[in-house]
Design an enzyme around this catalytic site. Structure first.
Site, PDB file in Angstrom:
ATOM      1  N   ASP A   1       9.367   3.030  -0.180  1.00  0.00           N
ATOM      2  CA  ASP A   1       8.257   3.563   0.710  1.00  0.00           C
ATOM      3  C   ASP A   1       8.531   3.134   2.107  1.00  0.00           C
ATOM      4  O   ASP A   1       7.896   2.167   2.546  1.00  0.00           O
ATOM      5  CB  ASP A   1       7.089   3.418   0.079  1.00  0.00           C
ATOM      6  CG  ASP A   1       5.712   3.878   0.816  1.00  0.00           C
ATOM      7  OD1 ASP A   1       6.438   4.696   1.684  1.00  0.00           O
ATOM      8  OD2 ASP A   1       4.555   3.605   0.396  1.00  0.00           O
TER       9      ASP A   1
ATOM     10  N   TYR B   1       0.928  -1.016  -0.035  1.00  0.00           N
ATOM     11  CA  TYR B   1       0.087  -0.086   0.169  1.00  0.00           C
ATOM     12  C   TYR B   1       0.833   1.231  -0.068  1.00  0.00           C
ATOM     13  O   TYR B   1       1.912   1.352   0.930  1.00  0.00           O
ATOM     14  CB  TYR B   1      -0.760   0.011   1.231  1.00  0.00           C
ATOM     15  CG  TYR B   1      -1.566   1.078   1.359  1.00  0.00           C
ATOM     16  CD1 TYR B   1      -2.793   1.334   0.437  1.00  0.00           C
ATOM     17  CD2 TYR B   1      -1.422   2.220   2.373  1.00  0.00           C
ATOM     18  CE1 TYR B   1      -3.616   2.821   0.670  1.00  0.00           C
ATOM     19  CE2 TYR B   1      -2.449   3.453   2.540  1.00  0.00           C
ATOM     20  CZ  TYR B   1      -3.230   3.547   1.839  1.00  0.00           C
ATOM     21  OH  TYR B   1      -4.232   4.812   1.777  1.00  0.00           O
TER      22      TYR B   1
ATOM     23  N   LYS C   1       5.274   7.922   9.111  1.00  0.00           N
ATOM     24  CA  LYS C   1       4.802   7.528  10.637  1.00  0.00           C
ATOM     25  C   LYS C   1       6.294   7.255  11.357  1.00  0.00           C
ATOM     26  O   LYS C   1       7.150   6.659  10.544  1.00  0.00           O
ATOM     27  CB  LYS C   1       4.143   6.084  10.484  1.00  0.00           C
ATOM     28  CG  LYS C   1       3.067   6.186   9.500  1.00  0.00           C
ATOM     29  CD  LYS C   1       2.257   4.827   9.333  1.00  0.00           C
ATOM     30  CE  LYS C   1       1.100   4.994   8.637  1.00  0.00           C
ATOM     31  NZ  LYS C   1       0.127   3.995   8.723  1.00  0.00           N
TER      32      LYS C   1
HETATM   33  C1  PLP Z   1       3.788   2.159   3.108  1.00  0.00           C
HETATM   34  C2  PLP Z   1       2.790   3.220   3.317  1.00  0.00           C
HETATM   35  N1  PLP Z   1       2.728   4.146   2.377  1.00  0.00           N
HETATM   36  C3  PLP Z   1       1.949   5.210   2.247  1.00  0.00           C
HETATM   37  C4  PLP Z   1       1.247   5.470   3.238  1.00  0.00           C
HETATM   38  C5  PLP Z   1       0.334   6.445   3.125  1.00  0.00           C
HETATM   39  O1  PLP Z   1       0.620   7.360   4.152  1.00  0.00           O
HETATM   40  P1  PLP Z   1      -0.720   8.252   4.783  1.00  0.00           P
HETATM   41  O2  PLP Z   1      -1.928   7.531   5.378  1.00  0.00           O
HETATM   42  O3  PLP Z   1      -0.041   9.231   5.888  1.00  0.00           O
HETATM   43  O4  PLP Z   1      -0.965   9.153   3.767  1.00  0.00           O
HETATM   44  C6  PLP Z   1       0.804   4.298   4.114  1.00  0.00           C
HETATM   45  C7  PLP Z   1      -0.244   4.509   5.038  1.00  0.00           C
HETATM   46  O5  PLP Z   1      -0.577   3.507   5.919  1.00  0.00           O
HETATM   47  C8  PLP Z   1       1.852   3.247   4.088  1.00  0.00           C
HETATM   48  O6  PLP Z   1       1.766   2.195   5.058  1.00  0.00           O
END
Ligand code: PLP
Length: 456
Positions: A264, A162, A292
């Site tokens: 990511d 994701y 995060k």
């Molecule tokens: C690996 C990863 N990338 C991107 C995102 C998106 O981040 P946000 O919820 O801060 O938009 C998430 C969210 O859980 C994530 O786990």
């Protein structure tokens, strides 16, 4: 009614007695907030049945619901509360900065350099960094930058990962294998309605941890690929670690064909180690997204990379904008968080505590005769109810028991331990969880897993 259905009915009844105030509040919330909560991951269809708990407050490793129950918290805001709730140092730094500076200026300021420098010092692949507001934003920028830099448009991504909700990447998360077809060359499937289907032509989707399919696709189309985007360990399908050599392969093949590699690290950043998964695994990407963990619970994300790649922004050839980018709250939070994360021995201590928990869970499950695979690195993990190891989405879909996980979540909740009810999420261990938290969690797990074993 069979015994499983009876157990289900019993839980739902107990839950409404356990959390009546949450139930009433959920009804009120649902009138003005779609689904009764601010993000779909907190709603009933995502597993919070029959309704989500409403939270009164969190402190350190604990969280308390509005019915007065305190839980040891492994949900941790879905990841950001790496320093626990209301960390006093970060909170004070933010409050003080807002009091003495303001919130945003539409112009740069010195605290921004301090925060950026600390991130650059911490993360191996980041020589320059821009702060932004969410992981989705950071990923959106990473994708567009990679296309701008390479003058190509094809992106390779993997099933089960994701990368946020932007149209360019909101594809093929937990796909129906029947719709996606052959695992060696799956069809790209939008993760929800509203995503322009035309974007399919800009994507290649692959199964993760499958070197052969990656090598084959790169041989066929590598010269058209702008970027390969991957979670360096998959935390959006429970927890799946890379097979030895797999990240190295992504690195060498992208280099070979002139494509960029994007890690990511929205979840893994500052969690696997202070330098993220790239430091832990020793593989350096061209671009990194962070969120995060970066701000110790305050809302901030970042896109960073090599000087060579980020120069497209520096030279004004690419406009990366955002009214709230690098605001005072973010930079104060990042700066204070980076300092706290630099405490010598902190990660080793907490990873060891996490390993005590994961080893303990595996032993208890084994002793009561429930096959599990506990996968992770201590500060984040998942307990798969599976007899077979899981290497990618297709295997998770095939081997892992969602039903057993739901029962485990319910048993643990009633014993004062909170984590996400969906087995495709994971459990976070913060840098302030204590030995006592871990011991109490293992005690709860002994009761929970024995109860599940009794009614197999
Ligand atoms: C690996 C990863 N990338 C991107 C995102 C998106 O981040 P946000 O919820 O801060 O938009 C998430 C969210 O859980 C994530 O786990």
């Amino acid at each position: 009614m069979n015994s499983r259905a009876a157990e289900d009915a019993d839980f739902l009844q107990k839950y409404s007695q356990w959390a009546p105030h949450s139930g009433e509040t959920f009804a009120k919330a649902s009138k003005v907030i779609p689904g009764g909560a601010g993000s779909s991951a907190r709603t009933v269809p995502f597993g919070w049945k029959p309704y989500p708990l409403f939270i009164a407050q969190g402190l350190g490793s604990k969280i308390t619901d509005i019915d007065g129950h305190e839980y040891i918290d492994y949900l941790l805001g879905l990841g950001p509360m790496i320093l626990g709730h209301r960390n006093p140092v970060v909170t004070e730094a933010v409050v003080e900065a807002v009091r003495s500076l303001g919130t945003c200026f539409g112009l740069p300021y010195e605290l921004e350099i301090e925060a950026a420098q600390k991130v650059v010092d911490a993360v191996p692949g980041i020589e320059m960094v821009r702060f932004t507001n969410s992981g989705s934003e950071a990923v959106g920028s990473a994708i567009r930058i990679s296309r701008a830099v390479t003058k190509r448009r094809l992106i390779i991504r993997f099933e089960g990962h994701y990368h946020g909700w932007q149209d360019t990447v909101y594809w093929s998360n937990h796909v129906d294998p029947a719709a996606a077809g052959d695992a060696r060359r799956p069809r790209a499937i939008p993760s929800g309605p509203g995503v322009p289907i035309e974007l399919e032509d800009t994507l290649i989707v692959l199964s993760w941890n499958d070197p052969e399919s990656f090598i084959k696709v790169m041989a066929e189309r590598g010269h058209e690929v702008a970027a390969v985007i991957t979670e360096p360990a998959v935390l959006n399908t429970g927890c799946i670690m890379p097979l030895p050599g797999y990240l190295e392969l992504l690195r060498s093949e992208t280099k070979k064909y002139g494509a960029l590699l994007i890690f990511d690290e929205v979840i893994t950043g500052f969690r696997f180690s202070r330098g993220g998964a790239q430091e832990w695994f020793g593989v350096t990407p061209d671009l990194t997204t962070l969120a995060k963990g970066l701000g110790g619970g305050f809302p901030v994300a970042a896109i960073g990379g090599s000087k060579e790649v980020m120069s497209i922004i520096a030279e004004g050839r690419y406009s990366h904008s955002g009214t709230y980018n690098a605001n005072v709250i973010q930079c104060a939070a990042v700066s204070a968080t980076m300092d706290l994360l630099a405490e010598p021995g902190l990660y080793e201590r907490q990873r060891n505590l996490g390993f005590k928990l994961t080893d303990g869970l595996a032993k208890i499950a084994n002793d009561v005769g429930i096959p599990v695979i506990v996968e992770g690195i201590g500060t984040v993990f998942q307990m798969w109810f599976s007899e077979k190891p899981i290497h990618n989405w297709r295997e998770a879909e095939k081997f892992a028991s969602e039903e057993l996980f739901t029962r485990w979540y319910r048993e643990m909740l009633q014993r004062g331990v909170l984590f996400h009810p969906n087995h495709l999420e994971n459990l976070f261990v913060s840098l302030v969880h204590s030995e006592d938290d871990i011991n109490k969690t293992l005690e709860a797990a002994q009761g929970a897993l024995s109860a599940i074993a009794r009614n197999k």
